[in-house]
Design an enzyme around this catalytic site. Sequence first.
Site, short mmCIF file in Angstrom:
data_model
loop_
_atom_site.label_atom_id
_atom_site.label_comp_id
_atom_site.label_asym_id
_atom_site.label_seq_id
_atom_site.Cartn_x
_atom_site.Cartn_y
_atom_site.Cartn_z
N GLY A 30 -30.11 67.19 -36.42
CA GLY A 30 -31.27 66.58 -37.06
C GLY A 30 -31.96 65.62 -36.13
N GLU A 31 -33.27 65.56 -36.26
CA GLU A 31 -34.01 64.59 -35.48
C GLU A 31 -35.11 64.04 -36.36
OE1 GLU A 31 -35.64 64.22 -30.96
OE2 GLU A 31 -36.26 65.95 -32.11
N THR A 33 -37.53 60.25 -37.54
CA THR A 33 -38.32 59.15 -37.00
C THR A 33 -37.40 58.05 -36.47
OG1 THR A 33 -39.46 59.53 -39.08
CG2 THR A 33 -40.46 57.97 -37.58
N PHE A 34 -36.25 57.91 -37.11
CA PHE A 34 -35.41 56.76 -36.79
C PHE A 34 -34.09 57.11 -36.14
CE2 PHE A 34 -37.95 55.52 -40.56
CZ PHE A 34 -38.73 54.55 -39.95
N SER A 35 -33.78 58.40 -36.07
CA SER A 35 -32.46 58.74 -35.53
C SER A 35 -32.38 60.18 -35.06
CB SER A 35 -31.40 58.53 -36.62
OG SER A 35 -31.47 59.58 -37.55
N VAL A 37 -29.24 63.13 -35.10
CA VAL A 37 -27.91 63.36 -35.65
C VAL A 37 -27.28 64.58 -34.96
CG1 VAL A 37 -26.58 63.80 -37.75
CG2 VAL A 37 -28.64 62.39 -37.88
N ASP A 181 -35.94 56.81 -50.29
CA ASP A 181 -36.39 58.00 -49.55
C ASP A 181 -35.71 59.27 -50.06
OD1 ASP A 181 -38.02 59.24 -47.69
OD2 ASP A 181 -36.74 58.79 -45.97
P1 ADP Z 1 -33.05 60.17 -40.41
O1 ADP Z 1 -33.08 58.71 -40.71
O2 ADP Z 1 -33.39 60.46 -38.98
O3 ADP Z 1 -33.84 60.99 -41.37
P2 ADP Z 1 -30.66 61.27 -41.70
O4 ADP Z 1 -29.50 60.40 -42.01
O5 ADP Z 1 -31.54 61.69 -42.83
O6 ADP Z 1 -31.52 60.58 -40.54
O7 ADP Z 1 -30.15 62.57 -40.97
C1 ADP Z 1 -31.06 63.52 -40.45
C2 ADP Z 1 -30.54 64.93 -40.68
O8 ADP Z 1 -29.26 65.08 -40.05
C3 ADP Z 1 -30.29 65.27 -42.16
O9 ADP Z 1 -31.46 65.74 -42.79
C4 ADP Z 1 -29.22 66.35 -42.04
O10 ADP Z 1 -29.79 67.61 -41.75
C5 ADP Z 1 -28.41 65.88 -40.84
N1 ADP Z 1 -27.25 65.09 -41.31
C6 ADP Z 1 -27.21 63.76 -41.53
N2 ADP Z 1 -26.00 63.36 -41.96
C7 ADP Z 1 -25.22 64.47 -42.02
C8 ADP Z 1 -23.86 64.74 -42.41
N3 ADP Z 1 -23.04 63.77 -42.79
N4 ADP Z 1 -23.43 66.02 -42.35
C9 ADP Z 1 -24.25 67.00 -41.94
N5 ADP Z 1 -25.52 66.83 -41.56
C10 ADP Z 1 -26.02 65.58 -41.59
MG MG Z 2 -33.56 61.52 -43.34
#
Ligand code: ADP
Ligand code: MG
Length: 393
Positions: A30-31, A33-35, A37, A181
Site C-alpha cells: 500500500g502507498e 498520502t501518509f505512509s 505499507v 476516515d
Molecule cells: P495510509 O495512512 O497510507 O492510508 P493504511 O494504514 O490505510 O495507510 O494502509 C494502507 C494500505 O496498506 C491499506 O489500504 C491496506 O491495503 C494495506 N495494509 C495496511 N495495514 C495492513 C495489514 N495489517 N494487513 C494487510 N494489509 C495492510
Molecule cells: Mg488508509
Amino acid sequence: TSRHIQDDMERLQDTFAGFRHKYRLIKRIGEGTFSTVYKAEDLQYDSYDNSWDLDREVEKWTPPPLRSFPSRSGASLGGHAPPRRRRPKYVAVKKIYVTSSPSRIYNELELLFDLRGCESVCPIITAFRATDQVVAILPYFRHADFREYFREMTVPDMAIYLRSLFAALRSVHSHNILHRDIKPTNFLYDPASRQGVLVDFGLAEREGYDCKPCACHDQRTREALRHRKIQIEGGYPREDTRPARRANRAGTRGFRAPEVLFKCTEQTTKIDIWSAGVILLTILSRRFPFFNSADDVEAMVEIATIFGSRRMQVAAGLHGCMLETSIPTIGKSGFSFEGIVLWSTSRGTDKEELSDDERLALDFLKRCMDLDPSRRISAEQALQHEFLQMGLE
Ligand code: ADP
Ligand code: MG
C-alpha cells in the site's frame, strides 16, 4: 517502478539496526498520502512459542522523546491485561512518512495502543523509531480489493460485512475515539473467511479534543449563531464567514458527513456512521465511488441532490449555517434511496421490485445516513438493527 520500490525497501531495512534479523520485507502492499505499507515475514516466528505478549512488546516501545510530542507519557500505553494471541507469521510494516508531524504520528500510535484487543480492529504489535522515521508493525491481514467483490455481494453478504465493520466502530467509539476516515481501503475484508479489520488511525482523534460549542449541541443558541451564509451558485460557493470557522475536515472526499462539510466544531463519533452508510450505499447501488466530488462544495451539492434543498437547509441550520442554492438539479424534496438503488441497478421505478432483504438494508441505510448526527444511529444500536442481525441464530 519495481527498481524504485526495491531501493526504498533496502533503505528501510538499513534505517533500523537489527531490522534484517527480525523481518524480511516481501513486497509493497500500500502507498498512501501518509505512509507506505509493506508485507514482511517475521523471521523470529519459529523461535517463539507462537504467542506474543503485547504488553511486553509495549514495554519495549519507548515513545519518541521529541520535545514537540504531547506530554502524555509512554506509561499510558501499558496497563491493560495482556491480551495473548497467536503470533502472526506475516506482518504489515507501516512506514509513516517523515513529513507527517511528530504529534500526528504519536497520536496514531497512541490510539492504536489504546485500541489493542478490540474486536475487528487491527492490533499494533510494536513500533520503532530511528531519528524521525517511525514504523508500526501490525499483523498482516489477508484481504481482497473492495472493487473486486462489492458488485457480487448479496444482501446477507452485506450484513456480514457491515456487522464486522460496526463491531469495530462500537469498540472504537466506546473508547470515545473518532476514526474519521472510514472507507473501503481502511477496512480490510476477506470475503473467503468473511472477516474484516479496521486499520489506519492516522486521522483518528478523541471525541471532544479541539472542540468548540456548535449550535447542533445547543438548540437555544442555534438561532443566535445562524450567521454563516453558504450560497452555492453554479458550483461556486460564496460563504460569508464572520468570523471564519475552523473545524476539522480531515477525511476522504465522498465519505465526509454533512456536519463535517458544514464545519461543525463539535463533531462526534457519528461522522464514522455516515461514512459506513456511504459504503453500504455504494454496495447497494453497485457504484464506486458513489460520490465523486472534488471539493466540499461539490460534496454538498451531491448530498443536497439526494436529500433535496429543504432537508439540506435544515441540516445546515443545525450547525448555524444558512444554505442558499440556485442549482437547478437540486430539487426541493430530492430522491428516495429506494429510487436511487433501483435506478442505479437499472431496474424500473416500482418499489415492488426491491426484495424484502433490500428493503431492510435500505431501512438501515436511512438510519446511518441521517443528516442530523444526533438522530443518526450509533454503532451499538446498529448492531441491534434487524438488518445486522440477518443470518445470525
Ligand atoms: P495510509 O495512512 O497510507 O492510508 P493504511 O494504514 O490505510 O495507510 O494502509 C494502507 C494500505 O496498506 C491499506 O489500504 C491496506 O491495503 C494495506 N495494509 C495496511 N495495514 C495492513 C495489514 N495489517 N494487513 C494487510 N494489509 C495492510
Ligand atoms: Mg488508509
